[in-house]
Design a protein around this motif. Sequence first.
Motif, PDB file in Angstrom:
ATOM      1  N   VAL A 114       0.792  -1.213  -0.018  1.00 47.02           N
ATOM      2  CA  VAL A 114      -0.018  -0.034  -0.081  1.00 47.02           C
ATOM      3  C   VAL A 114       0.637   1.218  -0.094  1.00 47.02           C
ATOM      4  N   THR A 115       2.114   1.186   0.117  1.00 47.12           N
ATOM      5  CA  THR A 115       3.045   2.505  -0.003  1.00 47.12           C
ATOM      6  C   THR A 115       4.160   2.239  -0.722  1.00 47.12           C
ATOM      7  N   TYR A 116       4.557   3.297  -1.442  1.00 47.41           N
ATOM      8  CA  TYR A 116       5.661   3.474  -2.445  1.00 47.41           C
ATOM      9  C   TYR A 116       6.705   4.280  -1.816  1.00 47.41           C
ATOM     10  N   LYS A 117       7.912   3.862  -1.917  1.00 47.03           N
ATOM     11  CA  LYS A 117       9.021   4.702  -1.464  1.00 47.03           C
ATOM     12  C   LYS A 117      10.055   5.068  -2.325  1.00 47.03           C
ATOM     13  N   LYS A 177      13.044   8.794   7.551  1.00 43.18           N
ATOM     14  CA  LYS A 177      14.408   9.065   7.791  1.00 43.18           C
ATOM     15  C   LYS A 177      15.002   7.660   7.474  1.00 43.18           C
ATOM     16  N   ASP A 178      15.908   7.805   6.815  1.00 45.05           N
ATOM     17  CA  ASP A 178      16.959   6.559   6.647  1.00 45.05           C
ATOM     18  C   ASP A 178      18.514   7.168   7.314  1.00 45.05           C
ATOM     19  N   THR A 179      19.498   6.203   7.091  1.00 47.36           N
ATOM     20  CA  THR A 179      20.739   6.682   7.746  1.00 47.36           C
ATOM     21  C   THR A 179      20.998   8.249   7.322  1.00 47.36           C
ATOM     22  N   ASP A 180      21.301   8.561   6.252  1.00 47.81           N
ATOM     23  CA  ASP A 180      21.631   9.745   5.767  1.00 47.81           C
ATOM     24  C   ASP A 180      20.737  10.380   4.582  1.00 47.81           C
ATOM     25  N   PHE A 181      19.561  10.010   4.625  1.00 46.50           N
ATOM     26  CA  PHE A 181      18.906  10.471   3.506  1.00 46.50           C
ATOM     27  C   PHE A 181      17.184  10.225   3.834  1.00 46.50           C
ATOM     28  N   PHE A 182      16.570  10.812   3.420  1.00 53.29           N
ATOM     29  CA  PHE A 182      14.828  10.509   3.405  1.00 53.29           C
ATOM     30  C   PHE A 182      14.135   9.956   2.403  1.00 53.29           C
ATOM     31  N   TRP A 183      13.259   8.982   2.615  1.00 55.44           N
ATOM     32  CA  TRP A 183      12.584   8.364   1.661  1.00 55.44           C
ATOM     33  C   TRP A 183      11.323   9.162   1.385  1.00 55.44           C
ATOM     34  N   PHE A 184      10.875   9.550   0.187  1.00 58.64           N
ATOM     35  CA  PHE A 184       9.419  10.110   0.101  1.00 58.64           C
ATOM     36  C   PHE A 184       8.391   8.931  -0.098  1.00 58.64           C
ATOM     37  N   VAL A 185       7.405   9.034   0.853  1.00 59.65           N
ATOM     38  CA  VAL A 185       6.474   7.765   1.051  1.00 59.65           C
ATOM     39  C   VAL A 185       5.293   8.144   0.346  1.00 59.65           C
ATOM     40  N   PHE A 186       4.671   7.520  -0.632  1.00 63.67           N
ATOM     41  CA  PHE A 186       3.397   7.694  -1.457  1.00 63.67           C
ATOM     42  C   PHE A 186       2.493   6.761  -1.055  1.00 63.67           C
ATOM     43  N   SER A 187       1.229   6.821  -1.261  1.00 63.59           N
ATOM     44  CA  SER A 187       0.271   5.993  -1.161  1.00 63.59           C
ATOM     45  C   SER A 187       0.005   5.166  -2.316  1.00 63.59           C
ATOM     46  N   ASN A 188       0.144   4.030  -2.496  1.00 64.51           N
ATOM     47  CA  ASN A 188       0.173   3.203  -3.552  1.00 64.51           C
ATOM     48  C   ASN A 188      -1.064   2.065  -3.880  1.00 64.51           C
ATOM     49  N   ASN A 216      -3.556   1.664  -5.459  1.00 62.99           N
ATOM     50  CA  ASN A 216      -3.933   1.263  -6.909  1.00 62.99           C
ATOM     51  C   ASN A 216      -2.934   0.818  -7.719  1.00 62.99           C
ATOM     52  N   ASN A 217      -1.660   0.885  -7.114  1.00 61.19           N
ATOM     53  CA  ASN A 217      -0.430   0.122  -7.642  1.00 61.19           C
ATOM     54  C   ASN A 217       0.003   0.934  -8.901  1.00 61.19           C
ATOM     55  N   SER A 218      -0.282   2.439  -8.904  1.00 58.67           N
ATOM     56  CA  SER A 218       0.031   3.137 -10.378  1.00 58.67           C
ATOM     57  C   SER A 218       1.436   3.921 -10.000  1.00 58.67           C
ATOM     58  N   CYS A 219       1.928   3.719  -8.891  1.00 61.28           N
ATOM     59  CA  CYS A 219       3.162   4.344  -8.673  1.00 61.28           C
ATOM     60  C   CYS A 219       4.291   3.445  -9.646  1.00 61.28           C
ATOM     61  N   ASN A 220       4.357   2.253  -9.526  1.00 61.42           N
ATOM     62  CA  ASN A 220       5.156   1.592 -10.209  1.00 61.42           C
ATOM     63  C   ASN A 220       5.274   1.746 -11.753  1.00 61.42           C
ATOM     64  N   GLU A 221       3.794   1.752 -12.298  1.00 60.29           N
ATOM     65  CA  GLU A 221       4.011   2.599 -13.706  1.00 60.29           C
ATOM     66  C   GLU A 221       4.528   3.671 -13.954  1.00 60.29           C
ATOM     67  N   ILE A 222       4.246   4.726 -13.156  1.00 58.00           N
ATOM     68  CA  ILE A 222       4.627   6.106 -13.298  1.00 58.00           C
ATOM     69  C   ILE A 222       6.282   6.007 -13.075  1.00 58.00           C
ATOM     70  N   SER A 223       6.602   5.163 -12.151  1.00 60.33           N
ATOM     71  CA  SER A 223       8.339   5.173 -12.393  1.00 60.33           C
ATOM     72  C   SER A 223       8.899   4.513 -13.321  1.00 60.33           C
ATOM     73  N   ASN A 224       8.203   3.514 -13.973  1.00 63.89           N
ATOM     74  CA  ASN A 224       8.664   2.893 -15.244  1.00 63.89           C
ATOM     75  C   ASN A 224       8.925   3.717 -16.068  1.00 63.89           C
ATOM     76  N   ARG A 225       7.750   4.429 -16.281  1.00 63.37           N
ATOM     77  CA  ARG A 225       7.715   5.567 -17.460  1.00 63.37           C
ATOM     78  C   ARG A 225       8.535   6.602 -17.376  1.00 63.37           C
ATOM     79  N   TYR A 226       8.671   7.013 -16.103  1.00 64.08           N
ATOM     80  CA  TYR A 226       9.632   8.094 -15.817  1.00 64.08           C
ATOM     81  C   TYR A 226      11.169   7.654 -16.092  1.00 64.08           C
ATOM     82  N   TRP A 227      11.669   6.677 -15.724  1.00 68.34           N
ATOM     83  CA  TRP A 227      13.030   6.391 -15.914  1.00 68.34           C
ATOM     84  C   TRP A 227      13.283   5.657 -17.463  1.00 68.34           C
ATOM     85  N   PHE A 228      12.185   5.443 -18.071  1.00 73.71           N
ATOM     86  CA  PHE A 228      12.357   5.059 -19.526  1.00 73.71           C
ATOM     87  C   PHE A 228      12.311   6.198 -20.476  1.00 73.71           C
TER      88      PHE A 228
END
Length: 94
Positions: A15-18, A40-51, A53-65
Motif C-alpha cells: 500500500v505504500t511506495y517509497k 528518515k534513513d541513515t543519511d537521507f529521506f525516503w518520500f513515501v506515497f500511497s500506492n 491502486n499500484n499506479s506508482c510502479n507504472e509511473i516510475s517505469n515511465r519516468y525512468w524510461f
Amino acid sequence: MENTDVSEHMSNSAVTYKVKDIGEAAAQLCNAAKLLGLEKDTDFFWFVFSNENNSCNEISNRYWFGDLLINAKTFHESLRKLRDVLFAQKDGRE
C-alpha cells in the motif's frame, strides 16, 4: 539520466511506495500520487506515497524510461513542494 537499477531508488510494499529520488517523487506528485510523508534513513529521506491502486510502479517505469509526459510548470511546482517538505523535516520543523 538513465536508470539501470531501479531497485536502488525505490522500495515498495502493498500500500505504500517509497522513493529517494526527488525527480521521480515530483513525477509521482504530478500524476496525483498522494504524499504520505518522509521516512528518515541513515543519511537521507525516503518520500513515501500511497500506492493503493499500484499506479506508482507504472509511473516510475515511465519516468525512468523517458516515456512520462509531464507539464513543466507542474513538475517545477512539485519539486518546490518536495524541497520545502524535505528542508522543513531536516530543520526539525515537522
